[in-house]
Design an enzyme around this catalytic site. Sequence first.
Site, PDB file in Angstrom:
ATOM      1  N   PHE A 151       0.803  -1.227   0.000  1.00 12.86           N
ATOM      2  CA  PHE A 151       0.000   0.000   0.000  1.00 12.86           C
ATOM      3  C   PHE A 151       0.833   1.274   0.000  1.00 12.86           C
ATOM      4  O   PHE A 151       0.326   2.346  -0.292  1.00 12.86           O
ATOM      5  CB  PHE A 151      -0.948   0.020   1.223  1.00 12.86           C
ATOM      6  CG  PHE A 151      -0.264   0.394   2.514  1.00 12.86           C
ATOM      7  CD1 PHE A 151      -0.004   1.731   2.809  1.00 12.86           C
ATOM      8  CD2 PHE A 151       0.151  -0.567   3.422  1.00 12.86           C
ATOM      9  CE1 PHE A 151       0.643   2.089   3.983  1.00 12.86           C
ATOM     10  CE2 PHE A 151       0.809  -0.213   4.592  1.00 12.86           C
ATOM     11  CZ  PHE A 151       1.056   1.122   4.869  1.00 12.86           C
ATOM     12  N   LYS A 175      -1.180  -6.970  -9.650  1.00 11.92           N
ATOM     13  CA  LYS A 175      -2.201  -6.847  -8.607  1.00 11.92           C
ATOM     14  C   LYS A 175      -1.762  -5.752  -7.630  1.00 11.92           C
ATOM     15  O   LYS A 175      -0.850  -5.940  -6.834  1.00 11.92           O
ATOM     16  CB  LYS A 175      -2.387  -8.156  -7.833  1.00 11.92           C
ATOM     17  CG  LYS A 175      -3.597  -8.074  -6.914  1.00 11.92           C
ATOM     18  CD  LYS A 175      -3.522  -8.970  -5.695  1.00 11.92           C
ATOM     19  CE  LYS A 175      -2.820  -8.393  -4.521  1.00 11.92           C
ATOM     20  NZ  LYS A 175      -3.447  -7.233  -3.852  1.00 11.92           N
ATOM     21  N   GLU A 178      -5.069  -3.756  -2.453  1.00 12.45           N
ATOM     22  CA  GLU A 178      -6.508  -3.446  -2.455  1.00 12.45           C
ATOM     23  C   GLU A 178      -6.808  -2.170  -1.676  1.00 12.45           C
ATOM     24  O   GLU A 178      -7.875  -1.581  -1.812  1.00 12.45           O
ATOM     25  CB  GLU A 178      -7.323  -4.627  -1.897  1.00 12.45           C
ATOM     26  CG  GLU A 178      -7.039  -5.016  -0.437  1.00 12.45           C
ATOM     27  CD  GLU A 178      -5.856  -5.958  -0.275  1.00 12.45           C
ATOM     28  OE1 GLU A 178      -4.857  -5.837  -1.021  1.00 12.45           O
ATOM     29  OE2 GLU A 178      -5.919  -6.833   0.631  1.00 12.45           O
ATOM     30  N   SER A 228       5.008  -7.088   3.416  1.00 18.23           N
ATOM     31  CA  SER A 228       5.570  -7.465   4.718  1.00 18.23           C
ATOM     32  C   SER A 228       6.317  -8.801   4.627  1.00 18.23           C
ATOM     33  O   SER A 228       6.022  -9.626   3.750  1.00 18.23           O
ATOM     34  CB  SER A 228       4.430  -7.568   5.731  1.00 18.23           C
ATOM     35  OG  SER A 228       3.509  -8.535   5.293  1.00 18.23           O
ATOM     36  N   CYS A 283       9.788   1.538   3.503  1.00 20.68           N
ATOM     37  CA  CYS A 283      10.688   0.438   3.852  1.00 20.68           C
ATOM     38  C   CYS A 283      12.100   0.941   4.075  1.00 20.68           C
ATOM     39  O   CYS A 283      12.959   0.195   4.520  1.00 20.68           O
ATOM     40  CB  CYS A 283      10.665  -0.640   2.782  1.00 20.68           C
ATOM     41  SG  CYS A 283      11.389  -0.087   1.250  1.00 20.68           S
ATOM     42  N   GLU A 382       9.452  -4.074  13.365  1.00 22.67           N
ATOM     43  CA  GLU A 382       9.105  -3.038  12.387  1.00 22.67           C
ATOM     44  C   GLU A 382       7.852  -2.306  12.872  1.00 22.67           C
ATOM     45  O   GLU A 382       6.818  -2.928  13.104  1.00 22.67           O
ATOM     46  CB  GLU A 382       8.837  -3.654  11.013  1.00 22.67           C
ATOM     47  CG  GLU A 382       8.492  -2.603   9.965  1.00 22.67           C
ATOM     48  CD  GLU A 382       8.286  -3.162   8.559  1.00 22.67           C
ATOM     49  OE1 GLU A 382       7.806  -4.305   8.417  1.00 22.67           O
ATOM     50  OE2 GLU A 382       8.604  -2.437   7.593  1.00 22.67           O
TER      51      GLU A 382
HETATM   52  P1  NAD Z   1       1.244  -6.713   3.065  1.00 24.95           P
HETATM   53  O1  NAD Z   1       2.228  -7.820   3.156  1.00 24.95           O
HETATM   54  O2  NAD Z   1       0.141  -6.674   4.044  1.00 24.95           O
HETATM   55  O3  NAD Z   1       0.544  -6.700   1.617  1.00 24.95           O
HETATM   56  C1  NAD Z   1       1.315  -6.735   0.432  1.00 24.95           C
HETATM   57  C2  NAD Z   1       0.494  -7.416  -0.659  1.00 24.95           C
HETATM   58  O4  NAD Z   1       0.245  -8.761  -0.274  1.00 24.95           O
HETATM   59  C3  NAD Z   1      -0.851  -6.755  -0.915  1.00 24.95           C
HETATM   60  O5  NAD Z   1      -1.057  -6.694  -2.303  1.00 24.95           O
HETATM   61  C4  NAD Z   1      -1.858  -7.686  -0.235  1.00 24.95           C
HETATM   62  O6  NAD Z   1      -3.069  -7.769  -0.942  1.00 24.95           O
HETATM   63  C5  NAD Z   1      -1.157  -9.036  -0.250  1.00 24.95           C
HETATM   64  N1  NAD Z   1      -1.414  -9.834   0.953  1.00 24.95           N
HETATM   65  C6  NAD Z   1      -1.567  -9.381   2.220  1.00 24.95           C
HETATM   66  N2  NAD Z   1      -1.736 -10.408   3.070  1.00 24.95           N
HETATM   67  C7  NAD Z   1      -1.699 -11.533   2.337  1.00 24.95           C
HETATM   68  C8  NAD Z   1      -1.803 -12.918   2.638  1.00 24.95           C
HETATM   69  N3  NAD Z   1      -1.986 -13.349   3.885  1.00 24.95           N
HETATM   70  N4  NAD Z   1      -1.695 -13.809   1.633  1.00 24.95           N
HETATM   71  C9  NAD Z   1      -1.490 -13.395   0.376  1.00 24.95           C
HETATM   72  N5  NAD Z   1      -1.397 -12.091   0.026  1.00 24.95           N
HETATM   73  C10 NAD Z   1      -1.477 -11.167   0.988  1.00 24.95           C
HETATM   74  O7  NAD Z   1       2.097  -5.348   3.101  1.00 24.95           O
HETATM   75  P2  NAD Z   1       1.554  -3.848   3.172  1.00 24.95           P
HETATM   76  O8  NAD Z   1       1.002  -3.610   4.535  1.00 24.95           O
HETATM   77  O9  NAD Z   1       0.727  -3.543   1.984  1.00 24.95           O
HETATM   78  O10 NAD Z   1       2.926  -3.038   3.006  1.00 24.95           O
HETATM   79  C11 NAD Z   1       3.762  -2.695   4.084  1.00 24.95           C
HETATM   80  C12 NAD Z   1       4.932  -3.655   4.184  1.00 24.95           C
HETATM   81  O11 NAD Z   1       5.635  -3.671   2.950  1.00 24.95           O
HETATM   82  C13 NAD Z   1       5.952  -3.237   5.238  1.00 24.95           C
HETATM   83  O12 NAD Z   1       6.382  -4.376   5.927  1.00 24.95           O
HETATM   84  C14 NAD Z   1       7.093  -2.635   4.402  1.00 24.95           C
HETATM   85  O13 NAD Z   1       8.358  -2.694   5.009  1.00 24.95           O
HETATM   86  C15 NAD Z   1       7.025  -3.495   3.184  1.00 24.95           C
HETATM   87  N6  NAD Z   1       7.648  -2.862   2.024  1.00 24.95           N
HETATM   88  C16 NAD Z   1       8.870  -3.320   1.637  1.00 24.95           C
HETATM   89  C17 NAD Z   1       9.501  -2.731   0.570  1.00 24.95           C
HETATM   90  C18 NAD Z   1      10.862  -3.229   0.154  1.00 24.95           C
HETATM   91  O14 NAD Z   1      11.390  -2.729  -0.839  1.00 24.95           O
HETATM   92  N7  NAD Z   1      11.449  -4.193   0.852  1.00 24.95           N
HETATM   93  C19 NAD Z   1       8.908  -1.672  -0.125  1.00 24.95           C
HETATM   94  C20 NAD Z   1       7.651  -1.230   0.300  1.00 24.95           C
HETATM   95  C21 NAD Z   1       7.021  -1.838   1.392  1.00 24.95           C
END
Ligand code: NAD
Length: 481
Positions: A151, A175, A178, A228, A283, A382
């Site tokens: 997000f 994708k 959401e 994450s 991040c 985090e």
């Molecule tokens: P998230 O893991 O909750 O969601 C990421 C994606 O995975 C979304 O598209 C979501 O729909 C999907 N998703 C969520 N839960 C899922 C599940 N149980 N099974 C399958 N798909 C699932 O992450 P977020 O809250 O959207 O983003 C924040 C996180 O992203 C933080 O931990 C941040 O550090 C990390 N991030 C990392 C980088 C990097 O370059 N390493 C860059 C940006 C964000």
Amino acid sequence: MPVTRLQNYIGGEWVDSNASTTYPVTNPANGEVIGECPLSSADELDAAVQSARAAFETWRRVPAQERVQYLFRFKTLMEKHAEELAAIVTRENGKTFSEAMGSVGRGIQMIDTATGAPSMLMGQALEDISAGIDCESVRQPMGVFACIAPFNFPAMVPLWFFPFAVACGNTFVCKPSEQVPFSQKLVWELIHEAGFPPGVLNLVNGGREVVESMCSHADIAGVSFVGSSPVAEKVYATAASNRKRVQALGGAKNFITVMPDADMVHTTNNVCESAFGCAGERCLAASVVLTVGEAHGPVRAGLQEQMEKIVVGDGSQPGVTMGPLINAKSKQRVLAFIESGVAEGAELVVDGRKATVPSKGFFIGPTLFDGVTQDMKIATEEIFGPVLCIQQVASLEEALAIAKAQPLANANSIFTSSGKSARQFRYEVDASMAGVNIGVAAPMSFFSFGGAKGSFFGDLKAHGREAFDFFTDRKVFITRW
Ligand code: NAD
């Protein structure tokens, strides 16, 4: 404003999703629902994959020099609509307009770098690897690739992947998160206007079902994930066990070491921007400042001074320098971290809970803890919000040992005027993105991006030269006439 139900873009057309469940997209600055994101089904993903698979047969035969002409047209459109896109990013994500413009600019740079494909795709050749036998290797596209985005950078993150994938001759399914699907809606409208052949680029809105189907779909060659760490690890394990290429970028706990010889004004400006830019939902955000010896006093005083200048509010308003968190749940999670810091005995120097913030929306003011120790939750987990911790250490070695004990090794920085300390830090630090006198160590599009240890799952990282490796197979021909 009327609530829009998002559509999918499959085979060059906008199509309604038949999903019965939707995610309410909100403006985090006021909590208002601005859209309904359909949680598409595995069947809808399959329709996009079949469209991409069919398009691949033609697209891979389009010369690279012609493929990048589509990207040039797309880039021009992105530049023309940059402000419109940034305003959408602010509305659905909350970051300030200037932060959103910065992220859109970074995204456009990805298209620039991907247009280097005709040069980057060249192979290698050697005559007479044995008498009268020649050998050459070429790079070939592999089929359909997919990405799953977080997000926090709604416009930029998918651009880390799809321009490179299609420049290499693959086709693609994206994708978005959401929680923030509107930015990619505009991006895909521009893709449509740029005239990419139907099926080359597809967009499927959804959540977990789409992700799980992407990881197991037989016709997807590779998956790029950003989010994450627990989900990154799961995506990596599932997609890899289904014989896909995977690059899964996960969470982060970033440390900034400040030596006593650092320029303290430059340091505290940079650390403050690193920790509180994008409300800490980056991040690359600084989470813990490790002050070495005498650095502690000036760092604490300088940070307090800088933090007083932060104006929290609706990121679309001029003068606001820090926006809200993404949603109520995130706000609760960050508040729980603040409470745990207090309960575990850290000194709450600046309490973001007391900041003057708009009454609606998911705001927390910038927060500073001092006296943080290694056994506290705020020191090791985090937080992903505007909370910065100061932890005092005696030496660079102690700072490095603390940073190296952290699995979410994404980005670390040092502030110093000593070349010797900087070199020791660069040499020993685990995080794969390391800054010297830089608060946000963000590699640009022509370098690779991604962390280490529990922050990254895979081998080849995002963008830069590694993108051309991730999105191609190297085929070797050995020839005797
Ligand atoms: P998230 O893991 O909750 O969601 C990421 C994606 O995975 C979304 O598209 C979501 O729909 C999907 N998703 C969520 N839960 C899922 C599940 N149980 N099974 C399958 N798909 C699932 O992450 P977020 O809250 O959207 O983003 C924040 C996180 O992203 C933080 O931990 C941040 O550090 C990390 N991030 C990392 C980088 C990097 O370059 N390493 C860059 C940006 C964000």
